[in-house]
Design an enzyme around this catalytic site. Structure first.
Site, PDB file in Angstrom:
ATOM      1  N   GLN A   1     -58.992  15.532  40.189  1.00  0.00           N
ATOM      2  CA  GLN A   1     -58.183  16.059  39.139  1.00  0.00           C
ATOM      3  C   GLN A   1     -58.351  17.392  38.582  1.00  0.00           C
ATOM      4  O   GLN A   1     -57.632  18.446  38.702  1.00  0.00           O
ATOM      5  CB  GLN A   1     -58.198  15.234  37.909  1.00  0.00           C
ATOM      6  CG  GLN A   1     -56.881  15.145  37.137  1.00  0.00           C
ATOM      7  CD  GLN A   1     -55.892  14.842  37.958  1.00  0.00           C
ATOM      8  OE1 GLN A   1     -55.768  13.947  38.844  1.00  0.00           O
ATOM      9  NE2 GLN A   1     -54.436  15.163  37.658  1.00  0.00           N
TER      10      GLN A   1
ATOM     11  N   HIS B   1     -57.509  20.775  40.757  1.00  0.00           N
ATOM     12  CA  HIS B   1     -55.888  21.225  40.989  1.00  0.00           C
ATOM     13  C   HIS B   1     -55.822  22.525  40.050  1.00  0.00           C
ATOM     14  O   HIS B   1     -54.786  23.374  40.515  1.00  0.00           O
ATOM     15  CB  HIS B   1     -55.211  20.278  39.938  1.00  0.00           C
ATOM     16  CG  HIS B   1     -54.504  19.132  41.140  1.00  0.00           C
ATOM     17  ND1 HIS B   1     -53.855  19.536  42.099  1.00  0.00           N
ATOM     18  CD2 HIS B   1     -54.594  17.845  41.261  1.00  0.00           C
ATOM     19  CE1 HIS B   1     -53.613  18.597  42.823  1.00  0.00           C
ATOM     20  NE2 HIS B   1     -53.753  17.348  42.354  1.00  0.00           N
TER      21      HIS B   1
ATOM     22  N   GLU C   1     -51.378  11.041  32.154  1.00  0.00           N
ATOM     23  CA  GLU C   1     -50.486  11.040  33.688  1.00  0.00           C
ATOM     24  C   GLU C   1     -51.068   9.800  34.412  1.00  0.00           C
ATOM     25  O   GLU C   1     -50.386   9.162  35.145  1.00  0.00           O
ATOM     26  CB  GLU C   1     -50.618  12.500  34.033  1.00  0.00           C
ATOM     27  CG  GLU C   1     -49.783  12.620  35.482  1.00  0.00           C
ATOM     28  CD  GLU C   1     -50.185  13.900  36.009  1.00  0.00           C
ATOM     29  OE1 GLU C   1     -51.115  14.688  35.735  1.00  0.00           O
ATOM     30  OE2 GLU C   1     -49.433  14.379  36.972  1.00  0.00           O
ATOM     31  N   HIS C   2     -52.235   9.941  34.610  1.00  0.00           N
ATOM     32  CA  HIS C   2     -53.098   8.953  35.636  1.00  0.00           C
ATOM     33  C   HIS C   2     -54.009   8.121  34.768  1.00  0.00           C
ATOM     34  O   HIS C   2     -54.886   8.742  34.115  1.00  0.00           O
ATOM     35  CB  HIS C   2     -53.781   9.511  36.731  1.00  0.00           C
ATOM     36  CG  HIS C   2     -53.043  10.604  37.427  1.00  0.00           C
ATOM     37  ND1 HIS C   2     -52.905  12.035  37.478  1.00  0.00           N
ATOM     38  CD2 HIS C   2     -51.638  10.660  38.322  1.00  0.00           C
ATOM     39  CE1 HIS C   2     -52.055  12.708  38.051  1.00  0.00           C
ATOM     40  NE2 HIS C   2     -51.387  11.601  38.773  1.00  0.00           N
TER      41      HIS C   2
ATOM     42  N   ASP D   1     -51.537  10.263  45.330  1.00  0.00           N
ATOM     43  CA  ASP D   1     -50.918  11.435  45.323  1.00  0.00           C
ATOM     44  C   ASP D   1     -50.269  11.658  46.839  1.00  0.00           C
ATOM     45  O   ASP D   1     -49.214  12.533  47.070  1.00  0.00           O
ATOM     46  CB  ASP D   1     -51.895  12.707  45.474  1.00  0.00           C
ATOM     47  CG  ASP D   1     -52.468  12.932  44.176  1.00  0.00           C
ATOM     48  OD1 ASP D   1     -51.668  12.701  43.189  1.00  0.00           O
ATOM     49  OD2 ASP D   1     -53.591  13.557  43.869  1.00  0.00           O
TER      50      ASP D   1
ATOM     51  N   HIS E   1      -6.746   7.999  16.733  1.00  0.00           N
ATOM     52  CA  HIS E   1      -7.349   6.666  17.309  1.00  0.00           C
ATOM     53  C   HIS E   1      -6.718   5.628  17.043  1.00  0.00           C
ATOM     54  O   HIS E   1      -6.485   4.752  17.778  1.00  0.00           O
ATOM     55  CB  HIS E   1      -8.723   6.905  16.855  1.00  0.00           C
ATOM     56  CG  HIS E   1      -9.616   7.908  17.595  1.00  0.00           C
ATOM     57  ND1 HIS E   1      -9.621   9.275  17.290  1.00  0.00           N
ATOM     58  CD2 HIS E   1     -10.795   7.881  18.409  1.00  0.00           C
ATOM     59  CE1 HIS E   1     -10.552   9.912  17.957  1.00  0.00           C
ATOM     60  NE2 HIS E   1     -11.365   8.888  18.587  1.00  0.00           N
TER      61      HIS E   1
END
Lengths: 429, 429
Positions: B259, B262, B327-328, B361, B420
């Site tokens: 991670q 990145h 996220e993970h 991934d 209406h």
């Protein structure tokens, strides 16, 4: 009101102009809204009290100034005339039933490679719902926003609503009781959206904010998108009625006016293959409109944005409808089914002569919060999915890892991500 | 890197700081982006050519300057080494299979009141996909965005990608071939997003834009939200590993580094109940990191944003994980199933010791485009639903109309909307 015939030499150009007409004005409130959001973020309840005093002439001091108690909502419900109470109950029951069937199924499967794959859908913990004050404060809108949240399983549903000079709307409170709203806060405007998104000492943060509002509310939601989840930004309402000549012109006139009375920027469009019928509808609009208490708004909408298109064959309405991607589409004709199939872009379709759009506003069951301004090309009506989110998952054993791990390592190396490759390769040894 | 123990007297405060830490800086490019969008809207291809010359040093004159032909993508695919080609094919096949099962079912039913109700899901007509140039140009990312669009049934899928000094990325072109991308345009930045949203003479407008990009691209998507549909605004990536002491420290160190490599703003967090294991992992991170070609980025991310939390019992990780909404999330433990149930907020969960995040991934199948920055509280990973929209429909006959029409009319009157009510009442006579 514009009259077009598909045989006009400049029809394509005139129709294109209607499709591209943005009835949404840029609001120019972005920097004011940014200031309000920043101030509520920094000062919390103090800022809320200041803005509420200034904009709503309502003083937030005691708890009862801040919140409307559930008992007050129950009392408002109990005090309704029975006919209205039954109508609200019927609406809530039908909306609940329709949205219950939207709850998505979880997945949990093992694929041929032996990899366990799945997805779990869960509600958000808390949702906030904006309810406008004044004229646009509709109990039906509260039901349409609150019930999907509760059906999704949201535990905490907080309503924010301005109460100018302390005034509340009994019908909205009754609807909140029916829908099971957990909290009602007497704040409105961009400051209320900020409170929901950031949280304050009194108002706990929520995860998703939905509900209609004025330009300030819409801009606040737009600026806070990503801090919280929001529903689609909504513009003025619109209806497209596709009608053959066999309809009662009074019915279709009423349907077109029901859209027009919402907002001077609303748009009503009729497509028909019968020029005489179009004239009859136009006459009936004039007669009916003059008798409406909402005639000023309805007249302005119809005069400024109304459109009547005469086609040679009703089939020619299909590509026009797909280009318009209208919020509401009525199919007032003998054989509507092929049109339902062929019209790919629409928020909601009302099939046949007995489905006026207003029935969908209140009691049909599907949501009346729908994409406007041609957004049905890519957006959907509000649903339980707006109050849920999905977590995917995977699980491997040593055998399945051996099957697909080497490919992952190869791709990681090719992308220049050696630690990715390493995390695979240490497990392949 | 921060070390916390749940028994620390100030643990709650320190942990709260980690949860609230925004690793996303306000970009300050909003007004520049607004200018670019306005210019592309007004000048179309001329503006695109000017910006592309200025930012990418690439001249757009002939058709081949503007577009990369499908044959070029096929040639790139054919020229891949067999191992890589097989890896990309396996990834594409598994992603396709997983996303196929996401296609939602249509509804068409008649309820007890005799009202026909339903919903039709359809793909958008056209989708645009941003593919970054340079280092962050990943073939896996192209597959993860393009395949769901094609599985959804999108007929036209247009990629935009900057090609600085004309350079292209062969792996990305090969992935475009596999995924069935229809058009590739050699434009990037905010100007490319504007072209997709507004359309130009050369590039037809799309309905939805997805894909990662730099601050300019993200801001352009944010500003055009509503003109087109967009996927969630993404921030720096993050992982939370919950691990017992029975893991190989080298495995968990590699996962945390995968991670970190990145982005300097990426975040890796370990929660374990074994203080000795935490120390071992830390040592292995130092050793492994020194050997990575990405060590500079990985080291900075780990030093600045890495966190190790030691708890007394692994169960204590559950509320922490829900607050982080990562996220993970990896569950590297003997009995992960209760954790999968209890962790409600996560983009994707990797279950057991044989599911490093990197497998997701590339080749597991579920999407790797996932909510970041605590947004798993309310957002989901990319799916076929991002490329589809739902049209609801209703149909009544005279009998069902008599059953529910009066309630609709009562509510319309109560809301002060007489047209209406009229559209209901003319049909009740």
């Amino acid at each position: 009101m514009k009259r077009l015939r598909i045989t006009d030499p400049d029809f394509d150009k005139a129709f294109r102009r209607i499709v591209e007409d943005r009835r949404e004005s840029a609001s120019g409130v972005a920097s004011d809204v940014a200031d309000i959001l920043a101030r509520v973020k920094a000062k919390g309840d103090v800022a809320l009290a200041e803005y509420t005093q200034r904009f709503d002439d309502h003083q937030l001091t005691d708890d009862t100034d801040w919140q409307i108690a559930p008992e007050t909502c129950k009392a408002a419900y109990d005090a309704l005339e029975p006919e209205l109470r039954d109508a609200l109950d019927l609406a809530a029951e039908r909306i609940r039933a329709y949205h219950l069937a939207q709850i998505p199924e979880n997945r949990d499967e093992v694929d041929p490679a032996g990899v366990r794959l799945g997805a779990l859908w869960r509600p958000v913990d808390a949702a906030g719902l904006y309810v406008p004050g004044g004229r646009a404060s509709y109990p039906s809108s509260l039901l349409m926003n609150a019930i999907p949240a509760k059906v999704a399983g949201v535990e905490r549903l907080a309503v924010v609503t301005p109460t100018p000079k302390g005034q509340t709307n009994a019908l909205v409170l009754a609807a909140a009781h029916i829908a099971g709203v957990d909290e009602i806060w007497r704040v409105g405007g961009a400051q209320a959206i900020a409170a929901l998104a950031y949280g304050t000492d009194r108002i706990a943060r929520v995860d998703v904010v939905t509900g209609p509002g004025n330009a300030w509310v819409a801009e606040a939601k737009r600026q806070l998108y990503g801090v919280v989840g929001i529903d689609m930004v909504a513009g003025p309402s619109e209806i497209l009625v596709i009608a053959d000549g066999q309809n009662d012109p009074d019915w279709i006139a009423a349907d077109l006016l029901s859209q027009a009375e919402h907002d001077p920027d609303a748009q009503s469009i009729l497509i028909t293959d019968d020029p005489l019928f179009a004239e009859q509808v136009e006459d009936r609009i004039d007669v009916q409109c003059a008798m409406l208490s909402t005639r000023k708004v309805a007249r302005q909408s119809w005069d400024d944005h109304g459109v009547m298109i005469v086609v040679d064959h009703l089939d020619q309405a299909i590509p026009l409808a797909n280009a318009l991607a209208a919020e509401h589409v009525e199919l007032a004709m003998t054989e509507p089914e092929p049109f339902l199939d062929a019209i790919r872009h629409a928020g909601s379709v009302f099939i046949g002569r007995m489905a006026p759009e207003a029935i969908g506003d209140y009691v049909a069951g599907p949501n009346h919060v729908l994409p406007t301004g041609r957004r049905a090309r890519f957006a959907s009506g509000l649903s339980v999915l707006d109050f849920m989110k999905r977590t995917s998952f995977i699980q491997l054993d040593p055998a399945s890892f051996q099957r697909i791990g080497p490919a992952a390592a190869a791709l990681a190396h090719a992308e220049g991500l050696p630690a990715h490759a390493q995390s695979i390769e240490v497990r392949l040894k």
